[in-house]
Scaffold this motif. Structure first.
Motif, PDB file in Angstrom:
ATOM      1  N   UNK A   1       5.400  14.449   5.619  1.00 43.58           N
ATOM      2  CA  UNK A   1       6.275  15.585   5.975  1.00 43.58           C
ATOM      3  C   UNK A   1       7.473  15.641   5.038  1.00 43.58           C
ATOM      4  N   UNK A   2       8.036  14.481   4.745  1.00 44.12           N
ATOM      5  CA  UNK A   2       9.194  14.447   3.847  1.00 44.12           C
ATOM      6  C   UNK A   2       8.817  14.962   2.463  1.00 44.12           C
ATOM      7  N   UNK A   3       7.708  14.478   1.919  1.00 45.66           N
ATOM      8  CA  UNK A   3       7.317  14.898   0.576  1.00 45.66           C
ATOM      9  C   UNK A   3       6.935  16.373   0.525  1.00 45.66           C
TER      10      UNK A   3
ATOM     11  N   UNK B   1       0.817  -1.220   0.000  1.00 51.50           N
ATOM     12  CA  UNK B   1       0.000   0.000   0.000  1.00 51.50           C
ATOM     13  C   UNK B   1       0.850   1.269   0.000  1.00 51.50           C
ATOM     14  N   UNK B   2       0.298   2.313  -0.606  1.00 57.24           N
ATOM     15  CA  UNK B   2       0.958   3.617  -0.619  1.00 57.24           C
ATOM     16  C   UNK B   2       1.013   4.193   0.789  1.00 57.24           C
ATOM     17  N   UNK B   3       2.191   4.715   1.155  1.00 56.02           N
ATOM     18  CA  UNK B   3       2.345   5.338   2.476  1.00 56.02           C
ATOM     19  C   UNK B   3       1.677   6.703   2.538  1.00 56.02           C
ATOM     20  N   UNK B   4       1.325   7.263   1.385  1.00 53.92           N
ATOM     21  CA  UNK B   4       0.655   8.559   1.347  1.00 53.92           C
ATOM     22  C   UNK B   4      -0.843   8.397   1.190  1.00 53.92           C
TER      23      UNK B   4
ATOM     24  N   UNK C   1      12.228   5.653   7.348  1.00 51.57           N
ATOM     25  CA  UNK C   1      13.110   4.484   7.366  1.00 51.57           C
ATOM     26  C   UNK C   1      13.573   4.169   5.940  1.00 51.57           C
ATOM     27  N   UNK C   2      14.696   3.446   5.806  1.00 49.40           N
ATOM     28  CA  UNK C   2      15.135   3.038   4.458  1.00 49.40           C
ATOM     29  C   UNK C   2      14.104   2.186   3.731  1.00 49.40           C
ATOM     30  N   UNK C   3      13.283   1.461   4.473  1.00 47.24           N
ATOM     31  CA  UNK C   3      12.231   0.655   3.834  1.00 47.24           C
ATOM     32  C   UNK C   3      11.128   1.529   3.254  1.00 47.24           C
ATOM     33  N   UNK C   4      10.917   2.699   3.870  1.00 43.54           N
ATOM     34  CA  UNK C   4       9.873   3.607   3.381  1.00 43.54           C
ATOM     35  C   UNK C   4      10.300   4.353   2.119  1.00 43.54           C
TER      36      UNK C   4
ATOM     37  N   UNK D   1      14.475  12.205  -1.233  1.00 44.47           N
ATOM     38  CA  UNK D   1      13.724  11.275  -0.389  1.00 44.47           C
ATOM     39  C   UNK D   1      14.680  10.288   0.289  1.00 44.47           C
ATOM     40  N   UNK D   2      15.638   9.777  -0.469  1.00 44.88           N
ATOM     41  CA  UNK D   2      16.625   8.865   0.147  1.00 44.88           C
ATOM     42  C   UNK D   2      17.487   9.593   1.163  1.00 44.88           C
ATOM     43  N   UNK D   3      17.803  10.871   0.930  1.00 42.34           N
ATOM     44  CA  UNK D   3      18.559  11.659   1.911  1.00 42.34           C
ATOM     45  C   UNK D   3      17.764  11.805   3.199  1.00 42.34           C
ATOM     46  N   UNK D   4      16.443  11.925   3.078  1.00 43.08           N
ATOM     47  CA  UNK D   4      15.605  11.998   4.276  1.00 43.08           C
ATOM     48  C   UNK D   4      15.678  10.709   5.079  1.00 43.08           C
ATOM     49  N   UNK D   5      15.809   9.581   4.388  1.00 38.07           N
ATOM     50  CA  UNK D   5      15.956   8.319   5.129  1.00 38.07           C
ATOM     51  C   UNK D   5      17.313   8.255   5.818  1.00 38.07           C
TER      52      UNK D   5
END
Length: 415
Positions: A115-117, A99-102, A240-243, A230-234
């Motif tokens: 928040x990241x997006x 499922x989409x996290x958003x 998380x890296x999985x997200x 987005x990867x920098x935010x992880x």
């Protein structure tokens, strides 16, 4: 379509006593090809039937009036997204993809990715893209007009432009970008029932899903762009890296098809409303208003589902906990209870408040990106094109969720 009344007995959340309400019931199939070709008569009948209607063919409740749709969109506690925003109920059914996290998550799981997006797609990032996208739009319009003034606006402009600029901004390579549209088409079809539209995309699901997943990996993305951010935010621990790959996937799923069909909607609107095109040409600063009015008028995203988290009263009806509720965003966007002359495409209107991008915490986080793409393309056209008119029959592209175009033949007179 036949609308009747039925008696439903449910229990209220507060008293746990049975209450009886008369529920308007319709035998319409919102996902039939007849309705997908022209949903407006169905929308009007559902609005007139009441604040909530039971769709007997799919055994789901539906809302088509603005007030009820808006209220459900902002009430994430009562109208759950985490059980899926399509017909499938994730409480009991396995999703066809993670499922989409958003889109398909609620707080607290939804909070960090959003928040990241919001930061990644914020004003600073869009300012960096503004001049580049405007130049890209001008180059595309010059290229198209140089080849001739009569053409199909969908493959020539509205599909090409988002596929040029948005994947660049995300940071994915040129090869395979054509996969984004069929992948998104299937993803939005999958929100509906398992009909022929879903079956049409099924043979390529594994291939397209694998390709999209590969583009979301850190090593596949350019060192600068939305994906890298987005990867920098992880790396910072914001998600998380999985997200991270799932958040990138959300961009690639929701950021192309919807914009393509939004741009198609606004060009179709101008081709059929020459007075409004003349108004935009006289004041190109109205380009964003024009795009929002087209999103209200045409509603590229027609529907989304929610799931009742408790017995919830809508008008005189109690919708039981756990039941799916289909929200007709498009019907709400033309509800005469909310909009004056709702069927008119009118740049004098203030379209803010439309629910074409959703509302509340699940409101489309990329809507400002879509507006910038539209502003870039419309501004380039306004400078170079005096008139736009239809040059032949238009063809719809049927999708269980999207109001889409296959072909819009146009004739443009250069300025």
């Amino acid at each position: 379509m036949t609308v009747t009344t039925a008696t439903a007995t449910t229990a209220t959340a507060t008293t746990a006593t049975a209450t009886t309400a008369t529920v308007p019931t319709s035998d319409v199939d919102p996902f039939s090809h007849e309705v997908l070709e022209d949903p407006l008569p169905m929308h009007a009948e559902l609005r007139d039937a009441g604040p909530v209607v039971l769709l007997s063919r799919h055994d789901v409740f539906a809302m088509a009036r603005y007030d009820e749709v808006h209220a459900a969109l902002v009430d994430w506690q009562g109208f759950q997204s985490a059980a899926g925003v399509g017909m499938s109920n994730f409480r009991y059914e396995e999703p066809w993809r993670p499922p989409s996290l958003l889109l398909e998550a609620d707080p607290p799981r939804h909070d960090a990715p959003r928040r990241v997006l919001q930061k990644v797609l914020g004003p600073r990032a869009l300012r960096r893209l503004h001049e580049r996208w405007r130049a890209d739009a001008e180059a595309l319009v010059d290229e198209v007009l140089a080849a001739g003034t009569e053409f199909d606006a969908v493959p020539a402009l509205t599909s090409v432009f988002p596929l040029r600029v948005f994947p660049d901004a995300v940071g994915i390579g040129q090869e395979g970008r054509e996969n984004l549209l069929p992948y998104g088409d299937h993803a939005f079809n999958a929100f509906g029932p398992s009909n022929d539209l879903v079956a049409k995309g099924a043979p390529r699901v594994a291939e397209l899903s694998g390709w999209v997943a590969a583009q979301c990996r850190r090593e596949a993305l350019a060192p600068e762009g939305f994906g890298a951010d987005i990867w920098a935010a992880s790396d910072r621990g914001d998600i998380t890296p999985e997200m991270a790959p799932l958040v990138v996937r959300s961009l690639l799923t929701a950021g192309v098809d919807t914009t393509v069909h939004g741009l198609s909607a606004v060009l179709y609107a101008f081709a059929t409303h020459p007075d409004q095109w003349a108004r935009l040409r006289s004041d190109p600063s109205l380009s964003r208003v024009a795009f929002d009015e087209a999103v209200r008028w045409e509603s590229p995203v027609q529907t989304f589902f929610r799931t009742a988290t408790t017995d919830v009263r809508i008008g005189d009806t109690v919708v039981p906990e756990g039941r799916k509720i289909l929200m007709f965003l498009a019907a709400a966007n033309r509800d005469p209870r909310r909009w004056a002359d709702p069927d008119a495409f009118d740049l004098f209107r203030d379209p803010s408040g439309h629910v074409g991008f959703g509302m509340g915490i699940h409101q489309c986080v990329g809507q400002h990106v879509a507006r910038l793409e539209a502003e870039s393309l419309l501004t380039a056209l306004a400078r170079r094109v005096r008139t736009i008119e239809l040059a032949g029959p238009t063809v719809r592209h049927h999708n269980n969720t999207l109001r889409a175009w296959e072909s819009i033949p146009v004739r443009m007179t250069p300025a």
